[in-house]
Design a protein around this motif. Structure first.
Motif, PDB file in Angstrom:
ATOM      1  N   PHE A 168      -3.795   9.993   1.169  1.00  0.00           N
ATOM      2  CA  PHE A 168      -4.399   8.907   0.402  1.00  0.00           C
ATOM      3  C   PHE A 168      -5.801   8.584   0.886  1.00  0.00           C
ATOM      4  O   PHE A 168      -6.122   8.774   2.052  1.00  0.00           O
ATOM      5  N   ASP A 169      -6.620   8.051  -0.015  1.00  0.00           N
ATOM      6  CA  ASP A 169      -7.879   7.408   0.343  1.00  0.00           C
ATOM      7  C   ASP A 169      -7.558   5.919   0.483  1.00  0.00           C
ATOM      8  O   ASP A 169      -6.753   5.386  -0.280  1.00  0.00           O
ATOM      9  N   GLY A 170      -8.169   5.258   1.441  1.00  0.00           N
ATOM     10  CA  GLY A 170      -7.941   3.823   1.581  1.00  0.00           C
ATOM     11  C   GLY A 170      -8.228   3.330   2.972  1.00  0.00           C
ATOM     12  O   GLY A 170      -8.874   3.994   3.777  1.00  0.00           O
ATOM     13  N   GLY A 182       0.834  -1.193   0.000  1.00  0.00           N
ATOM     14  CA  GLY A 182       0.000   0.000   0.000  1.00  0.00           C
ATOM     15  C   GLY A 182       0.866   1.238   0.000  1.00  0.00           C
ATOM     16  O   GLY A 182       2.047   1.198  -0.321  1.00  0.00           O
ATOM     17  N   ASN A 183       0.255   2.352   0.358  1.00  0.00           N
ATOM     18  CA  ASN A 183       0.947   3.634   0.397  1.00  0.00           C
ATOM     19  C   ASN A 183       1.545   3.853   1.782  1.00  0.00           C
ATOM     20  O   ASN A 183       0.829   3.824   2.777  1.00  0.00           O
ATOM     21  N   THR A 211     -11.246   3.009   7.412  1.00  0.00           N
ATOM     22  CA  THR A 211     -11.180   3.687   6.124  1.00  0.00           C
ATOM     23  C   THR A 211     -10.882   5.164   6.357  1.00  0.00           C
ATOM     24  O   THR A 211     -11.485   5.797   7.215  1.00  0.00           O
ATOM     25  N   LYS A 227      -9.900   9.049   4.334  1.00  0.00           N
ATOM     26  CA  LYS A 227      -9.960   9.833   3.097  1.00  0.00           C
ATOM     27  C   LYS A 227      -8.828  10.837   3.098  1.00  0.00           C
ATOM     28  O   LYS A 227      -8.351  11.247   4.163  1.00  0.00           O
ATOM     29  N   LYS A 255      -3.794  -0.331   6.802  1.00  0.00           N
ATOM     30  CA  LYS A 255      -3.395  -1.730   6.815  1.00  0.00           C
ATOM     31  C   LYS A 255      -2.470  -2.057   7.975  1.00  0.00           C
ATOM     32  O   LYS A 255      -2.512  -3.159   8.516  1.00  0.00           O
ATOM     33  N   ILE A 291      -1.340   2.677   4.231  1.00  0.00           N
ATOM     34  CA  ILE A 291      -2.742   2.804   3.821  1.00  0.00           C
ATOM     35  C   ILE A 291      -2.874   2.186   2.443  1.00  0.00           C
ATOM     36  O   ILE A 291      -2.131   2.516   1.533  1.00  0.00           O
ATOM     37  N   GLY A 292      -3.799   1.258   2.297  1.00  0.00           N
ATOM     38  CA  GLY A 292      -3.958   0.562   1.006  1.00  0.00           C
ATOM     39  C   GLY A 292      -5.326   0.726   0.433  1.00  0.00           C
ATOM     40  O   GLY A 292      -6.230   1.252   0.993  1.00  0.00           O
TER      41      GLY A 292
END
Length: 150
Positions: free
Chosen positions: A125-127, A74-75, A102, A104, A130, A149-150
């Motif tokens: 990031f949105d996601g 992920g990010n 989650t 945003k 993780k 964040i994925g």
């Protein structure tokens, strides 16, 4: 105005101003015994709280490295400054995010305290969160991966 205003020399004030400017801080306060000095940076229009620090987007790695960061894909959200990680706005409050939540882009995801200033870090990031790589109260270094964040 003399160079020894309030017990702090002009060079100290200049250094504090440079720290505020180079780290994009809202304010820094130094107390030395009965002497106290505050240097303010940019004025926050939304209130008196320091301006939020936005986490820099992760750059793609040029060479594969085996580390804890690689476990969750992920990010990577990296620490934008050196300081202390806090997952919540106060010790008795709920964390901003937890694994599985989650988020945003623009949501506050954690705080880094640096030089007695609480800096909110916003998601780039949105996601879904993780993994969170550090614990509450842990020191973090600049560009250290704090969460994925994925």
């Amino acid at each position: 105005m003399s160079e020894k205003n309030s017990g702090f020399d002009l060079e100290t004030v200049k250094k504090l101003a440079d720290i505020v400017k180079s780290n994009d801080l809202g304010e820094i306060t130094v107390v030395d015994g009965d002497k106290r000095i505050s240097v303010k940076g940019k004025v926050c229009l939304a209130g008196s709280a320091p301006a939020p620090v936005t986490a820099a987007p992760a750059a793609p790695a040029s060479a594969p490295a085996v580390s804890r960061e690689e476990k969750a894909s992920g990010n990577s959200v990296k620490a934008p400054i050196v300081g202390t990680f806090y997952s919540a706005p106060s010790p008795d409050a709920e964390p901003f995010v937890t694994v599985g939540k989650t988020v945003k882009k623009g949501d506050t995801i954690f705080i880094i305290e640096s030089m007695k200033v609480m800096n909110e870090v916003l998601s780039e990031f949105d996601g879904v969160v993780k993994e969170i790589m550090v614990s509450d109260g842990d020191p973090v270094d600049f560009d250290q991966t704090v969460m994925v964040i994925g």
